[in-house]
Design an enzyme around this catalytic site. Structure first.
Site, PDB file in Angstrom:
ATOM      1  N   HIS A   1       0.849  -1.184   0.000  1.00  0.00           N
ATOM      2  CA  HIS A   1       0.000   0.000   0.000  1.00  0.00           C
ATOM      3  C   HIS A   1       0.890   1.241   0.000  1.00  0.00           C
ATOM      4  O   HIS A   1       1.868   1.296   0.755  1.00  0.00           O
ATOM      5  CB  HIS A   1      -0.898  -0.012   1.254  1.00  0.00           C
ATOM      6  CG  HIS A   1      -1.833   1.153   1.305  1.00  0.00           C
ATOM      7  ND1 HIS A   1      -2.965   1.228   0.523  1.00  0.00           N
ATOM      8  CD2 HIS A   1      -1.774   2.304   2.018  1.00  0.00           C
ATOM      9  CE1 HIS A   1      -3.574   2.371   0.767  1.00  0.00           C
ATOM     10  NE2 HIS A   1      -2.876   3.041   1.669  1.00  0.00           N
TER      11      HIS A   1
ATOM     12  N   GLY B   1     -10.337  -6.380   6.553  1.00  0.00           N
ATOM     13  CA  GLY B   1     -10.539  -4.936   6.396  1.00  0.00           C
ATOM     14  C   GLY B   1      -9.812  -4.395   5.171  1.00  0.00           C
ATOM     15  O   GLY B   1      -9.122  -5.117   4.460  1.00  0.00           O
TER      16      GLY B   1
HETATM   17  C1  GRF Z   1       1.007   0.538  -6.253  1.00  0.00           C
HETATM   18  O1  GRF Z   1       1.108   1.900  -5.955  1.00  0.00           O
HETATM   19  C2  GRF Z   1       0.604  -0.226  -5.023  1.00  0.00           C
HETATM   20  O2  GRF Z   1       1.072   0.337  -3.847  1.00  0.00           O
HETATM   21  C3  GRF Z   1      -0.900  -0.162  -5.052  1.00  0.00           C
HETATM   22  O3  GRF Z   1      -1.227  -0.241  -6.414  1.00  0.00           O
HETATM   23  C4  GRF Z   1      -0.149   0.243  -7.198  1.00  0.00           C
HETATM   24  C5  GRF Z   1       0.197  -0.842  -8.167  1.00  0.00           C
HETATM   25  O4  GRF Z   1       1.179  -0.441  -9.086  1.00  0.00           O
HETATM   26  N1  GRF Z   1      -1.495  -1.205  -4.245  1.00  0.00           N
HETATM   27  P1  GRF Z   1       1.818  -1.500 -10.067  1.00  0.00           P
HETATM   28  O5  GRF Z   1       0.688  -2.104 -10.884  1.00  0.00           O
HETATM   29  O6  GRF Z   1       2.519  -2.540  -9.248  1.00  0.00           O
HETATM   30  O7  GRF Z   1       2.770  -0.714 -10.935  1.00  0.00           O
END
Ligand code: GRF
Length: 230
Positions: free
Chosen positions: A146, A180
């Site tokens: 995240h 969650g």
């Molecule tokens: C990333 O910013 C990740 O933190 C979030 O979704 C985005 C995915 O980017 N969960 P990618 O597809 O891995 O380039």
């Protein structure tokens, strides 16, 4: 490296890694106790840059003794799926629209996962919420990344949330997935200072660089804690 158990710090601190020490409740499965490669499944919906960072780390053994056994997307045209195909990995497009309900869609993914027998399931930009049934089935073995220092700024647009809150620092968190939204136990964080001139785009790009370091590190860390037959 330092331990952190409470909310993310409000005061600016230098960028860097924060590792959490979590007990991992993972059911052992498989009867063969000889060392086996760890099996990674990836779920993605978009461009797949985190998937690529993980795949590179598998290739050069920063995630040791491991293999990617499935790359699954709910978006058949996802760039990440294309990138996985080009790497010769087993890819599975499971389009949302082909299923009457969210749960049926998930069940199709479960069938792929159960055949692939992953040690861990890595959400890498997977943009669909997982049901409690799915989470319960693979509890303790689903990881997510995240783009914020959880528990600050869960949910969508985390980078914008951090900017609009006037935070001096943000970053990324790799965490176990629970029922969650971005609430599961953290595994590892990397901090990124927020600069006065930052836009959502510039901050997101700098956080993404750290994501690509954090996710492979976190996976390697989690794998060291799994029973050897998992
Ligand atoms: C990333 O910013 C990740 O933190 C979030 O979704 C985005 C995915 O980017 N969960 P990618 O597809 O891995 O380039």
């Amino acid at each position: 490296m330092s331990l952190q158990t409470g909310p993310a710090p409000r005061k600016a601190r230098p960028a860097g890694r924060v590792e959490f020490r979590q007990p991992l409740a993972v059911p052992a499965f498989g009867l063969d106790s000889s060392p086996m490669p760890r099996r990674l499944a990836i779920l993605l919906s978009g461009r797949g840059s985190n998937f690529e960072a993980i795949a590179d780390a598998v290739t050069d053994a920063r995630i040791p003794d491991s293999v990617i056994v499935a790359v699954i997307s709910d978006v058949p045209g996802a760039l990440g799926l294309q990138r996985a195909k080009e790497r010769g990995l087993p890819v599975f497009a499971v389009g949302r629209r082909e299923f009457a309900s969210r749960r049926e869609h998930e069940r199709a993914i479960e069938r792929i996962l159960d055949a692939a027998r992953p040690s861990v399931i890595c959400l890498a930009g997977y943009m669909r919420l997982l049901s409690p049934e799915f989470v319960g089935r693979y509890r303790g073995r689903i990881l997510n990344i995240h783009p914020a220092l959880l528990p600050r700024f869960p949910g969508l647009d985390a980078q914008r949330q951090a900017l609009e809150a006037g935070e001096p620092i943000s970053g990324c968190t790799v965490h176990y997935v629970d029922e969650g939204t971005d609430t599961g136990p953290p595994i590892l964080q990397r901090r990124v200072p927020i600069l006065p001139e930052d836009t959502v785009e510039s901050l997101s790009a700098r956080i993404l660089e750290q994501e690509h370091i954090a996710y492979p590190e976190a996976i390697a860390l989690v794998l060291t804690k799994l029973p050897t037959d998992t």
